[in-house]
Design a protein around this motif. Structure first.
Motif, PDB file in Angstrom:
ATOM      1  N   GLY A 176       0.836  -1.195   0.000  1.00  0.00           N
ATOM      2  CA  GLY A 176       0.000   0.000   0.000  1.00  0.00           C
ATOM      3  C   GLY A 176       0.874   1.250   0.000  1.00  0.00           C
ATOM      4  N   SER A 177       0.249   2.407  -0.191  1.00  0.00           N
ATOM      5  CA  SER A 177       1.031   3.636  -0.385  1.00  0.00           C
ATOM      6  C   SER A 177       1.876   3.987   0.849  1.00  0.00           C
ATOM      7  CB  SER A 177       0.107   4.788  -0.749  1.00  0.00           C
ATOM      8  OG  SER A 177      -0.856   4.928   0.269  1.00  0.00           O
ATOM      9  N   LYS A 178       1.450   3.535   2.044  1.00  0.00           N
ATOM     10  CA  LYS A 178       2.231   3.891   3.252  1.00  0.00           C
ATOM     11  C   LYS A 178       3.164   2.762   3.674  1.00  0.00           C
ATOM     12  CE  LYS A 178      -0.628   7.464   5.109  1.00  0.00           C
ATOM     13  NZ  LYS A 178      -2.066   7.394   4.835  1.00  0.00           N
ATOM     14  N   GLN A 179       3.165   1.675   2.945  1.00  0.00           N
ATOM     15  CA  GLN A 179       3.974   0.515   3.350  1.00  0.00           C
ATOM     16  C   GLN A 179       5.314   0.496   2.612  1.00  0.00           C
ATOM     17  OE1 GLN A 179       0.872  -2.398   2.332  1.00  0.00           O
ATOM     18  NE2 GLN A 179       0.876  -2.984   4.497  1.00  0.00           N
ATOM     19  N   GLY A 180       6.342  -0.058   3.282  1.00  0.00           N
ATOM     20  CA  GLY A 180       7.662  -0.181   2.668  1.00  0.00           C
ATOM     21  C   GLY A 180       7.886  -1.619   2.213  1.00  0.00           C
ATOM     22  N   ALA A 181       8.607  -1.780   1.107  1.00  0.00           N
ATOM     23  CA  ALA A 181       8.833  -3.136   0.583  1.00  0.00           C
ATOM     24  C   ALA A 181      10.212  -3.634   0.995  1.00  0.00           C
ATOM     25  CB  ALA A 181       8.710  -3.131  -0.933  1.00  0.00           C
ATOM     26  N   VAL A 182      10.249  -4.860   1.538  1.00  0.00           N
ATOM     27  CA  VAL A 182      11.518  -5.515   1.870  1.00  0.00           C
ATOM     28  C   VAL A 182      11.559  -6.824   1.081  1.00  0.00           C
ATOM     29  CG1 VAL A 182      12.911  -6.550   3.698  1.00  0.00           C
ATOM     30  CG2 VAL A 182      11.573  -4.501   4.172  1.00  0.00           C
ATOM     31  N   LEU A 183      12.500  -6.921   0.165  1.00  0.00           N
ATOM     32  CA  LEU A 183      12.584  -8.080  -0.724  1.00  0.00           C
ATOM     33  C   LEU A 183      13.746  -8.965  -0.263  1.00  0.00           C
ATOM     34  CD1 LEU A 183      10.977  -5.880  -2.269  1.00  0.00           C
ATOM     35  CD2 LEU A 183      12.172  -6.561  -4.345  1.00  0.00           C
ATOM     36  N   VAL A 184      13.508 -10.265  -0.190  1.00  0.00           N
ATOM     37  CA  VAL A 184      14.562 -11.182   0.250  1.00  0.00           C
ATOM     38  C   VAL A 184      14.681 -12.305  -0.783  1.00  0.00           C
ATOM     39  CG1 VAL A 184      15.479 -12.502   2.191  1.00  0.00           C
ATOM     40  CG2 VAL A 184      13.752 -10.757   2.613  1.00  0.00           C
ATOM     41  N   ALA A 185      15.884 -12.444  -1.367  1.00  0.00           N
ATOM     42  CA  ALA A 185      16.071 -13.422  -2.445  1.00  0.00           C
ATOM     43  C   ALA A 185      17.212 -14.363  -2.099  1.00  0.00           C
ATOM     44  CB  ALA A 185      16.385 -12.699  -3.750  1.00  0.00           C
ATOM     45  N   GLY A 186      16.934 -15.661  -2.088  1.00  0.00           N
ATOM     46  CA  GLY A 186      17.989 -16.661  -1.889  1.00  0.00           C
ATOM     47  C   GLY A 186      18.312 -17.291  -3.230  1.00  0.00           C
ATOM     48  N   GLY A 187      19.531 -17.096  -3.739  1.00  0.00           N
ATOM     49  CA  GLY A 187      19.943 -17.680  -5.021  1.00  0.00           C
ATOM     50  C   GLY A 187      19.019 -17.241  -6.141  1.00  0.00           C
ATOM     51  N   PRO A 233       6.061   1.895  -7.339  1.00  0.00           N
ATOM     52  CA  PRO A 233       6.117   3.310  -7.709  1.00  0.00           C
ATOM     53  C   PRO A 233       7.505   3.859  -7.369  1.00  0.00           C
ATOM     54  CG  PRO A 233       4.211   2.837  -6.310  1.00  0.00           C
ATOM     55  CD  PRO A 233       5.038   1.600  -6.328  1.00  0.00           C
ATOM     56  N   PRO A 234       7.991   4.900  -8.091  1.00  0.00           N
ATOM     57  CA  PRO A 234       9.383   5.370  -7.929  1.00  0.00           C
ATOM     58  C   PRO A 234       9.789   5.630  -6.476  1.00  0.00           C
ATOM     59  CG  PRO A 234       8.356   6.458  -9.787  1.00  0.00           C
ATOM     60  CD  PRO A 234       7.283   5.620  -9.167  1.00  0.00           C
ATOM     61  N   ASP A 235       8.926   6.281  -5.686  1.00  0.00           N
ATOM     62  CA  ASP A 235       9.296   6.573  -4.298  1.00  0.00           C
ATOM     63  C   ASP A 235       9.464   5.296  -3.487  1.00  0.00           C
ATOM     64  OD1 ASP A 235       9.580   9.174  -4.344  1.00  0.00           O
ATOM     65  OD2 ASP A 235       7.698   9.698  -3.277  1.00  0.00           O
ATOM     66  N   ALA A 236       8.512   4.394  -3.650  1.00  0.00           N
ATOM     67  CA  ALA A 236       8.550   3.117  -2.926  1.00  0.00           C
ATOM     68  C   ALA A 236       9.787   2.329  -3.331  1.00  0.00           C
ATOM     69  CB  ALA A 236       7.290   2.319  -3.223  1.00  0.00           C
ATOM     70  N   ARG A 237      10.156   2.440  -4.598  1.00  0.00           N
ATOM     71  CA  ARG A 237      11.326   1.686  -5.083  1.00  0.00           C
ATOM     72  C   ARG A 237      12.610   2.231  -4.464  1.00  0.00           C
ATOM     73  NH1 ARG A 237      12.479   1.832 -11.288  1.00  0.00           N
ATOM     74  NH2 ARG A 237      10.237   1.497 -11.448  1.00  0.00           N
ATOM     75  N   ARG A 238      12.713   3.547  -4.396  1.00  0.00           N
ATOM     76  CA  ARG A 238      13.928   4.148  -3.802  1.00  0.00           C
ATOM     77  C   ARG A 238      14.090   3.731  -2.355  1.00  0.00           C
ATOM     78  NH1 ARG A 238      13.037   8.362  -7.204  1.00  0.00           N
ATOM     79  NH2 ARG A 238      11.482   9.318  -5.839  1.00  0.00           N
ATOM     80  N   ASN A 239      12.963   3.572  -1.650  1.00  0.00           N
ATOM     81  CA  ASN A 239      13.028   3.203  -0.230  1.00  0.00           C
ATOM     82  C   ASN A 239      13.038   1.694   0.002  1.00  0.00           C
ATOM     83  OD1 ASN A 239      13.025   5.850   0.635  1.00  0.00           O
ATOM     84  ND2 ASN A 239      10.789   6.000   0.408  1.00  0.00           N
ATOM     85  N   ALA A 240      12.825   0.950  -1.056  1.00  0.00           N
ATOM     86  CA  ALA A 240      12.740  -0.517  -0.904  1.00  0.00           C
ATOM     87  C   ALA A 240      14.121  -1.092  -0.607  1.00  0.00           C
ATOM     88  CB  ALA A 240      12.182  -1.142  -2.172  1.00  0.00           C
ATOM     89  N   LYS A 241      14.129  -2.175   0.174  1.00  0.00           N
ATOM     90  CA  LYS A 241      15.395  -2.857   0.487  1.00  0.00           C
ATOM     91  C   LYS A 241      15.353  -4.238  -0.137  1.00  0.00           C
ATOM     92  CE  LYS A 241      15.736  -0.636   5.009  1.00  0.00           C
ATOM     93  NZ  LYS A 241      16.850   0.261   4.830  1.00  0.00           N
ATOM     94  N   LEU A 242      16.473  -4.611  -0.742  1.00  0.00           N
ATOM     95  CA  LEU A 242      16.569  -5.960  -1.297  1.00  0.00           C
ATOM     96  C   LEU A 242      17.764  -6.663  -0.668  1.00  0.00           C
ATOM     97  CD1 LEU A 242      16.039  -8.265  -3.368  1.00  0.00           C
ATOM     98  CD2 LEU A 242      17.471  -7.013  -4.976  1.00  0.00           C
TER      99      LEU A 242
END
Ligand SMILES: Cc1cc2nc3c(=O)[nH]c(=O)nc-3n(C[C@H](O)[C@H](O)[C@H](O)COP(=O)(O)OP(=O)(O)OC[C@H]3O[C@@H](n4cnc5c(N)ncnc54)[C@H](O)[C@@H]3O)c2cc1C
Ligand code: FES
Length: 266
Positions: free
Chosen positions: A103-114, A128-137
């Motif tokens: 959602g618009s107020k939520q931050g995305a945390v992506l976790v990838a194994g292999g 969206p661009p703002d969410a992407r800049r703040n997203a962590k992978l």
């Protein structure tokens, strides 16, 4: 869902045993959602191997290029790595249910194994661009696979952290350890966790998210003979409180809300 014969535009080695392939498909580019997958067969004189194999849609490049990121693990993926520009493959898709975006107020945390990295690029592209800049992978490999792979995803502008189990680059340890430390230290506000990788890793991420009461989506793998909900070979057990005993990874997933899975049975 469509079935299409397409010509390979490029097939590049990105790491020790990791390849990035692209082909043009206007139809798939307009239909595909992050987290969905394709069933792929190599065309030509040989029907080898007979059964199509599932691959996540890694992303969509300029000019409706569909990207597939894959690791050579066996017969099919080795043959795929030998294909060249203008060779033909047959694809069915997009299949399955993808990720629900934050959602618009939520931050995305992506976790990838292999190879769990495969669906994450498309997910990051869709933020969206703002969410992407703040997203962590957080990405983990057993050993460093080369800068090309990491640079590709860093190019999307999200904050990328790398773990290698042998310490050849970044944090030494598993991506689960890296994730657990980081989420305790500086989680974004209202984080939504998106994870893809081996089942043991996903189980730990799901348990951690559960303890912190965070929304968590996992993308699961399973052997798939049909990918279409027909063979019932991709069944996994649903959590006890669900109104069904089984889910089918190809049609109910591959992306699931973590709390609806029976992690002990997986
Ligand atoms: C929904 C979905 C999306 C996927 N997306 C990707 C992707 O984007 N990129 C990618 O590289 N791979 C992906 N996979 C895994 C990919 O389908 C398998 O690696 C591929 O089918 C292996 O075929 P093969 O003939 O090369 O290997 P095989 O000869 O069939 O197997 C070789 C080895 O790989 C193991 N293996 C095979 N299939 C799987 C699997 N599904 N899960 C775990 N281990 C397996 C086998 O146990 C064996 O040890 C995905 C799987 C699913 C279900
Ligand atoms: S792979 Fe055949 S039902 Fe899922």
């Amino acid at each position: 869902m469509i079935e299409e014969s397409v010509f390979i535009e490029f097939n590049r080695q990105m790491g020790n045993d990791i390849w990035l392939m692209g082909f043009r498909s206007e139809a798939l580019a307009s239909l595909a959602k992050p987290g969905q997958f394709l069933m792929i067969r190599i065309q030509g004189n040989s029907q080898d191997p007979l059964i199509r194999r599932p691959f996540s849609i890694h992303g969509i490049g300029e000019g409706n290029i569909i990207l597939i990121l894959y690791q050579t693990v066996g017969r099919f993926t080795s043959l795929l790595s030998l294909t060249r520009n203008h060779d033909q493959i047959s694809v069915i898709g997009p299949l399955g249910k993808g990720f629900r975006l934050p959602g618009s107020k939520q931050g995305a945390v992506l976790v990838a194994g292999g190879m769990g990295l495969a669906p994450m690029y498309f997910l990051a592209q869709a933020l969206p661009p703002d969410a992407r800049r703040n997203a962590k992978l957080f990405i983990g490999f057993s050993t460093f696979q080369g800068a090309g792979l990491i640079d590709l995803i860093k190019g999307l502008g999200l904050q990328v952290s790398l773990a290698t189990e042998d310490g050849s680059m970044g944090f030494t340890g598993t991506v689960t350890d890296l994730f657990e430390q980081a989420i305790d230290r500086d989680a974004p506000e209202e984080p939504v966790i998106y994870a893809c990788g081996p089942h043991a890793m996903l189980k730990k991420i799901a348990q951690k998210a559960g303890r912190l009461n965070l929304t968590c989506y996992v993308s699961l793998e399973s052997y798939m003979a049909c990918g279409l909900g027909i063979c019932l070979g991709c069944a996994i057990r649903a959590a006890r409180n669900q109104d069904t005993e089984y889910y089918y990874v190809c049609k109910d997933g591959p992306v699931f809300s973590a709390e609806i899975i029976d992690w002990e049975a997986l």
